[in-house]
Design a protein around this motif. Structure first.
Motif, short mmCIF file in Angstrom:
data_model
loop_
_atom_site.label_atom_id
_atom_site.label_comp_id
_atom_site.label_asym_id
_atom_site.label_seq_id
_atom_site.Cartn_x
_atom_site.Cartn_y
_atom_site.Cartn_z
N ARG A 203 0.85 -1.20 0.00
CA ARG A 203 0.00 0.00 0.00
C ARG A 203 0.88 1.24 0.00
O ARG A 203 1.73 1.42 0.87
CB ARG A 203 -0.91 0.01 1.22
CG ARG A 203 -2.01 -1.03 1.13
CD ARG A 203 -2.93 -0.90 2.32
NE ARG A 203 -2.16 -0.99 3.56
CZ ARG A 203 -2.45 -1.79 4.56
NH1 ARG A 203 -3.47 -2.60 4.47
NH2 ARG A 203 -1.71 -1.80 5.64
N ILE A 205 0.27 4.23 0.78
CA ILE A 205 0.16 5.10 1.96
C ILE A 205 1.14 4.66 3.06
O ILE A 205 1.69 5.50 3.77
CB ILE A 205 -1.30 5.15 2.48
CG1 ILE A 205 -1.46 6.23 3.55
CG2 ILE A 205 -1.78 3.82 3.02
CD1 ILE A 205 -1.46 7.63 3.04
N MET A 220 -3.02 13.07 2.22
CA MET A 220 -2.86 12.60 0.85
C MET A 220 -4.21 12.11 0.32
O MET A 220 -4.98 11.50 1.03
CB MET A 220 -1.85 11.45 0.79
CG MET A 220 -0.44 11.84 1.23
SD MET A 220 0.31 13.17 0.28
CE MET A 220 0.59 12.38 -1.30
N LEU A 221 -4.44 12.41 -0.93
CA LEU A 221 -5.68 12.00 -1.58
C LEU A 221 -5.35 11.01 -2.67
O LEU A 221 -4.39 11.19 -3.41
CB LEU A 221 -6.35 13.23 -2.23
CG LEU A 221 -6.41 14.49 -1.38
CD1 LEU A 221 -6.83 15.68 -2.24
CD2 LEU A 221 -7.37 14.29 -0.23
N GLU A 222 -6.14 9.98 -2.77
CA GLU A 222 -5.84 8.94 -3.75
C GLU A 222 -6.35 9.33 -5.13
O GLU A 222 -7.44 9.87 -5.27
CB GLU A 222 -6.50 7.64 -3.31
CG GLU A 222 -6.17 6.49 -4.22
CD GLU A 222 -5.88 5.22 -3.46
OE1 GLU A 222 -6.26 5.14 -2.26
OE2 GLU A 222 -5.29 4.31 -4.04
N ILE A 223 -5.54 9.05 -6.13
CA ILE A 223 -6.00 9.24 -7.50
C ILE A 223 -6.83 8.02 -7.85
O ILE A 223 -6.35 6.89 -7.77
CB ILE A 223 -4.82 9.37 -8.47
CG1 ILE A 223 -4.04 10.64 -8.16
CG2 ILE A 223 -5.30 9.36 -9.91
CD1 ILE A 223 -2.80 10.81 -8.99
N GLU A 224 -8.09 8.25 -8.17
CA GLU A 224 -8.94 7.11 -8.47
C GLU A 224 -8.69 6.61 -9.87
O GLU A 224 -8.59 7.40 -10.80
CB GLU A 224 -10.40 7.50 -8.33
CG GLU A 224 -10.85 7.54 -6.89
CD GLU A 224 -12.31 7.88 -6.78
OE1 GLU A 224 -13.10 7.46 -7.65
OE2 GLU A 224 -12.66 8.59 -5.82
N THR A 240 -1.80 6.56 -11.62
CA THR A 240 -2.16 6.15 -10.27
C THR A 240 -1.26 6.86 -9.27
O THR A 240 -0.25 7.45 -9.65
CB THR A 240 -1.97 4.63 -10.07
OG1 THR A 240 -0.64 4.30 -10.48
CG2 THR A 240 -2.94 3.82 -10.88
N MET A 242 -0.90 9.10 -5.31
CA MET A 242 -1.57 9.94 -4.33
C MET A 242 -1.05 11.37 -4.45
O MET A 242 0.12 11.59 -4.75
CB MET A 242 -1.31 9.43 -2.91
CG MET A 242 -1.86 8.04 -2.69
SD MET A 242 -1.79 7.55 -0.96
CE MET A 242 -3.42 8.03 -0.42
N ALA A 290 3.30 15.03 -4.23
CA ALA A 290 2.57 14.07 -5.05
C ALA A 290 3.46 12.89 -5.41
O ALA A 290 4.66 13.05 -5.59
CB ALA A 290 2.07 14.75 -6.32
N ALA A 331 -8.77 14.13 -8.59
CA ALA A 331 -8.54 13.71 -7.21
C ALA A 331 -8.70 14.91 -6.28
O ALA A 331 -9.29 14.80 -5.20
CB ALA A 331 -7.15 13.11 -7.06
#
Ligand code: ADP
Ligand code: MG
Length: 568
Positions: A203, A205, A220-224, A240, A242, A290, A331
């Motif tokens: 993972r 993260i 952190m925000l996940e790129i979907e 892909t 974060m 990023a 994102a």
């Protein structure tokens, strides 16, 4: 001196310079080899800034005993076999230059054992030549030890920076690969001290927590992954990773990690695509955090540009650029949380109830729970409907939402609203203009004159009708309706002083107009005015920051309130 062919040892040393620039280059090449060998554990040990010792140990495929010497020959590689293979490189290495280059400028020992062999082999090289070979016990995998780097290349040695600098370059290399390969367990020891360990959980993260710490990881925000309608086009780049919320932006680009098929690259194009996606969300001079990987078919990208393989060229640059920009932007818009007030009452010594009302993300594992409760970012797709409670200090609107309290900075929020409106009107060529009853003369300095002359057309698109009128004087016939009755002359002067050809002028004009026409802090607003402002804010795609990147609001959730009041 007559022309003559250089002696092979000298040739090797010259060529090595291309690959091995500094100790961190050795770390990079050895770690890449370990990754190419399919290792799940890689341990890196360095001493004396990497000059005394660099040791990389892995549990990968190992090198068959009969091939070890060959691995140290120039252009000897197991990774490609033909010119066609160059078109589809899926390994990190392929040039067969690293091991011979390192051996040309340092003393190298290797112990390796391939899967189907009963014992390991130890090989020692001096000046690129084998001086010792024997059988040695080892589990499957490879350990390469590099000593006395550049001892025989004094020019390079002199060029190296302080121990601290070389150490930080080496740590940087290991950190980047730890981020690119979360499924691999990395360990880094600098002068005997463990400075980085990643769990190898797979993972991203978890790697981010170890490399950048919990504060960054929480933001952190996940790129979907893009949902495909129908079958994905083979050549479509997949993005892909974060991205950091704007609140954790940095003052340099070191926190931007870009990988192409998991190869770390320093592509300016990709960095630019990411920064474009943050446009209007970051304060000036700030850069995003990023970690982004672009996967695309190997034939779509050329990595064979430079011996260090950190430069890449894309066959369809434009497609890659827009895929990255779009993925990052989405994102940010989808997941950007309203900044939260954290631990407001701790200063008053309120009892803290760990974990109370604070759902940790399902993925988080108990090992990662820090001593102070973590607030998981609440995804806020758009702003919920808010009920106005009042105004604070003539500057902030207090409102209630479905989950607690919102404090809105009236000036910043209004700036965002107007900024979007101004951009929209300009792009539809529907700017509302206010003609002046009498044309007004506008005098400028010589510098301002030059800038204004070049920007008249841009200003006209926003509703300013300004024309030259003699020496250093202009005539203003109309201004944007938004600015009528406001200090538009001051705004134009400020804009002209902000520098001639720097930046995107349309953007600058829109920001400046929004700033000068928005309600000010300290201005008393009626309930209706506040309601109208919040209603407009609710309709904006990115309501959470002003065009300068400052937050427009903060959110105190009911969970946090319960916690702060010690209720449960
Ligand atoms: P390249 O990586 O470009 O092939 P190198 O000089 O780095 O060239 O390595 C030469 C060869 O040695 C590789 O192709 C690989 O077969 C072998 N090799 C090097 N390091 C390792 C390792 N850690 N584990 C397994 N094989 C390795
Ligand atoms: Mg290699």
């Amino acid at each position: 001196m007559p022309i003559r062919v250089l002696d092979p040892q000298l040739v090797a040393r010259i060529a090595a310079g291309e690959v091995v620039e500094r100790p961190a280059s050795v770390v990079k090449e050895l770690v890449e080899n370990s990754l190419d060998a399919g290792s799940s554990q890689i341990s890196v040990e360095v001493r004396g800034g990497g000059v005394s010792l660099i040791r990389v140990m892995d549990n990968g495929s190992g090198i068959p005993s009969a091939e070890i010497e060959l691995a140290f020959d120039r252009y000897a590689t197991s990774k490609i076999g033909s010119v066609d293979d160059l078109e589809s490189i899926s390994s990190l290495g392929f040039r067969g230059e690293a091991l011979p280059s390192i051996a040309a400028v340092a003393q190298v020992d290797i112990v390796t054992r391939a899967a189907d062999e009963s014992a390991g082999t130890y090989l020692s090289l001096q000046d690129g030549k084998v001086v010792n070979r024997e059988s040695q016990g080892r589990s499957q995998g490879t350990t390469v030890t590099v000593k006395n780097l550049f001892r025989k290349v004094p020019a390079r040695l002199k060029f190296l920076k302080s121990l601290a600098t070389e150490n930080s370059h080496m740590a940087n290399v290991v950190s980047r690969y730890a981020l690119a390969f979360p499924e691999v367990k990395f360990a880094l020891f600098i002068d005997g001290r463990a400075t980085l360990r990643t769990p190898g959980s797979g993972r991203l993260i978890d790697s981010i927590i170890e490399v950048y710490g919990l504060d960054v990881a929480q933001n952190m925000l996940e790129i979907e992954a893009e949902r495909w309608e129908g079958r994905p086009a083979i050549s479509s780049p997949q993005v892909t990773g974060m991205v950091g919320s704007p609140s954790i932006s940095r003052s340099n680009r070191d926190y931007l990690s870009l990988f192409v098929n998991r190869r770390w690259t320093n592509s300016r194009l990709l960095a630019w695509a990411v920064e474009e996606a943050y446009h209007g969300l970051l304060m000036q001079g700030k850069h995003p955090v990023a970690i982004i990987n672009i996967s695309l078919s190997p034939g779509e990208v050329d990595v064979n540009i430079h011996p260090t393989k950190t430069e890449v060229k894309f066959h369809h640059e434009h497609a890659v650029f827009s895929a990255v920009q779009k993925a990052v932007r989405q994102a940010l818009i989808k997941l950007m949380p309203v900044p939260k007030i954290e631990e407001v009452a701790t200063a008053y010594g309120a009892p803290s109830v760990p974990g109370q009302g604070l759902p940790l993300s399902a993925e988080a594992d108990s090992r990662l729970i820090p001593s102070s409760p973590v607030t998981a970012p609440t995804p806020a797709v758009t702003l919920p409907a808010l009920r106005i409670l009042g105004q604070l200090s003539s500057s902030y609107i207090i409102a209630e939402g479905p989950d607690g309290l919102y404090l809105i900075d009236q000036h910043a929020a209004h700036e965002r609203i107007l900024f979007e409106k101004i951009k929209d009107q300009r792009s539809r060529q529907a700017v509302e203009v206010q003609g002046l009853l009498e044309p007004v003369t506008f005098e400028v300095s010589p510098q301002q004159e030059a800038v204004l002359k070049s920007q008249c057309a841009n200003l006209a698109e926003f509703g300013f009708s300004i024309e030259p009128f003699g020496e250093r004087t202009f005539l203003v016939r109309a201004v944007p309706a938004l600015l009528s009755g406001k200090d538009w002359a001051g705004m134009v002067r400020e804009l002209l002083d902000s520098g001639g050809d720097k930046g995107d002028w349309r953007e600058k004009i829109a920001i400046s107009m929004a700033c000068h026409s928005a309600v000010k802090a300290g201005q008393v607003l009626t309930d209706d005015e506040m309601r109208e402002l919040v209603r407009q804010l609710e309709q904006i795609a990115i309501p959470h920051t002003c065009p300068h990147g400052r937050p427009t609001m903060i959110h105190l959730s009911l969970g946090q309130l319960r916690k702060e009041f010690g209720r449960s």
